[in-house]
Scaffold this motif. Sequence first.
Motif, PDB file in Angstrom:
ATOM      1  N   ALA A 191     -77.310   4.501 -70.380  1.00 39.61           N
ATOM      2  CA  ALA A 191     -76.765   4.123 -71.686  1.00 39.61           C
ATOM      3  C   ALA A 191     -76.692   2.601 -71.807  1.00 39.61           C
ATOM      4  O   ALA A 191     -76.538   1.890 -70.809  1.00 39.61           O
ATOM      5  N   PRO A 192     -76.802   2.075 -73.019  1.00 42.57           N
ATOM      6  CA  PRO A 192     -76.706   0.619 -73.198  1.00 42.57           C
ATOM      7  C   PRO A 192     -75.267   0.133 -73.063  1.00 42.57           C
ATOM      8  O   PRO A 192     -74.321   0.885 -73.311  1.00 42.57           O
ATOM      9  N   GLU A 193     -75.125  -1.108 -72.663  1.00 42.22           N
ATOM     10  CA  GLU A 193     -73.807  -1.732 -72.630  1.00 42.22           C
ATOM     11  C   GLU A 193     -73.370  -2.034 -74.062  1.00 42.22           C
ATOM     12  O   GLU A 193     -74.186  -2.043 -74.994  1.00 42.22           O
ATOM     13  N   SER A 194     -72.096  -2.255 -74.248  1.00 37.44           N
ATOM     14  CA  SER A 194     -71.576  -2.598 -75.570  1.00 37.44           C
ATOM     15  C   SER A 194     -72.198  -3.910 -76.051  1.00 37.44           C
ATOM     16  O   SER A 194     -72.077  -4.941 -75.376  1.00 37.44           O
ATOM     17  N   PRO A 195     -72.873  -3.898 -77.211  1.00 34.23           N
ATOM     18  CA  PRO A 195     -73.460  -5.148 -77.728  1.00 34.23           C
ATOM     19  C   PRO A 195     -72.407  -6.238 -77.927  1.00 34.23           C
ATOM     20  O   PRO A 195     -72.665  -7.416 -77.668  1.00 34.23           O
ATOM     21  N   ARG A 196     -71.246  -5.842 -78.383  1.00 35.40           N
ATOM     22  CA  ARG A 196     -70.190  -6.827 -78.629  1.00 35.40           C
ATOM     23  C   ARG A 196     -69.769  -7.511 -77.333  1.00 35.40           C
ATOM     24  O   ARG A 196     -69.555  -8.728 -77.300  1.00 35.40           O
ATOM     25  N   TRP A 197     -69.628  -6.730 -76.259  1.00 39.80           N
ATOM     26  CA  TRP A 197     -69.225  -7.327 -74.985  1.00 39.80           C
ATOM     27  C   TRP A 197     -70.302  -8.277 -74.471  1.00 39.80           C
ATOM     28  O   TRP A 197     -69.997  -9.374 -73.991  1.00 39.80           O
ATOM     29  N   LEU A 198     -71.559  -7.873 -74.585  1.00 42.35           N
ATOM     30  CA  LEU A 198     -72.654  -8.728 -74.123  1.00 42.35           C
ATOM     31  C   LEU A 198     -72.667 -10.053 -74.889  1.00 42.35           C
ATOM     32  O   LEU A 198     -72.820 -11.128 -74.300  1.00 42.35           O
ATOM     33  N   ILE A 199     -72.488  -9.978 -76.200  1.00 43.65           N
ATOM     34  CA  ILE A 199     -72.489 -11.194 -77.015  1.00 43.65           C
ATOM     35  C   ILE A 199     -71.289 -12.068 -76.676  1.00 43.65           C
ATOM     36  O   ILE A 199     -71.388 -13.302 -76.632  1.00 43.65           O
TER      37      ILE A 199
END
Length: 344
Positions: free
Chosen positions: A132-140
């Motif tokens: 599953a992908p990581e949270s986009p918000r956390w990555l940003i």
Amino acid sequence: MYVTGILGNLAAGQVADLLGRKFVIMSSSVSHIIGALVVASSYTRTQIMVGRLFTGLSLGLSSMCAPIYLSEISVTAVRGHITLLYYFFYGVGFAVGTLVGGGFATVTKGWRYMAAIGSFLSLVQFIFFFFAPESPRWLISKGRVREGRGALLSLRSEDYPSSAELDAIKADVNDNAGKGGLVQVFKSPPVRRALLVGSLLHMSQALTAFVTIIVYSATIVTMTGIADRTNAMWIVTGMVGAALVGLAVGLGLVERVGRRALVLTSLMGVTTSFLFVAIVFTLIHVHSPAVELPPVDLECDAQTCAECTFNGKCGYCFSGGQGNPEDAACVLADSDDYYNGLDP
């Protein structure tokens, strides 16, 4: 279990901000796998307690981080429904677990199979989250904008305006940079009030002992006179099914009647239900069968069945039919033969 669950709750937020949402959820899966396998292979109470500590930690981590992850990967239009579905399927899992428990009630050492099934499901979750992908918000928020964009695109359809959402996430992250932490939460009156209301709602659920009654519902049902634990388990399944119906009704009404109306209605229902439970428990105690034979051990000196079983070390033994107990005695729970201990 509850102690490690609290510790998991407290640690989950900080760890999720530091290492990511996926890391916390996958760690909770590993913790549950370990705990479930320890319980399934246990032969002592200490082993079971150790296993439960791991499962409690898993519950604390996942219950804190999973809703955050779901809200951050969802589109705004369905974010509320996705979060509600999380709690709905939590109830579904409870109901299915009760059904499986009823099926294993007559199986020798069936509780071991139940624990093993739990470890398998956690393994499945771990494998799925690995891809599953990581949270986009956390990555940003960590400056990994390119990875965040890739994660967001993998979660959206081709015709969805992902670029606009990406810009909105970046702007929101920049606006809130350095504003996190409990100190900032308590400095803002609106946020402080929201935190107070949310905390009181969670406390009201915990203080009603709803979870305790559900967990020990099979034992409570047997107190009403239903001796067969298999039948008791199926009755409990019906109780959990009723809770599931309530979740489904709430899910359908939340957007129509609003959160406040549902909360107030459910609190009144809970109050009425627990008042009824308290009355029933009182009647059970008042009309409890008497202990007829003298105690072998003074630790189990009791006058009634309710008084006897209130002591966790003692049990109520009798001959004859359940509705008409004879030679009733209060004995130590690990006593093999009470009657051999009596003077002739």
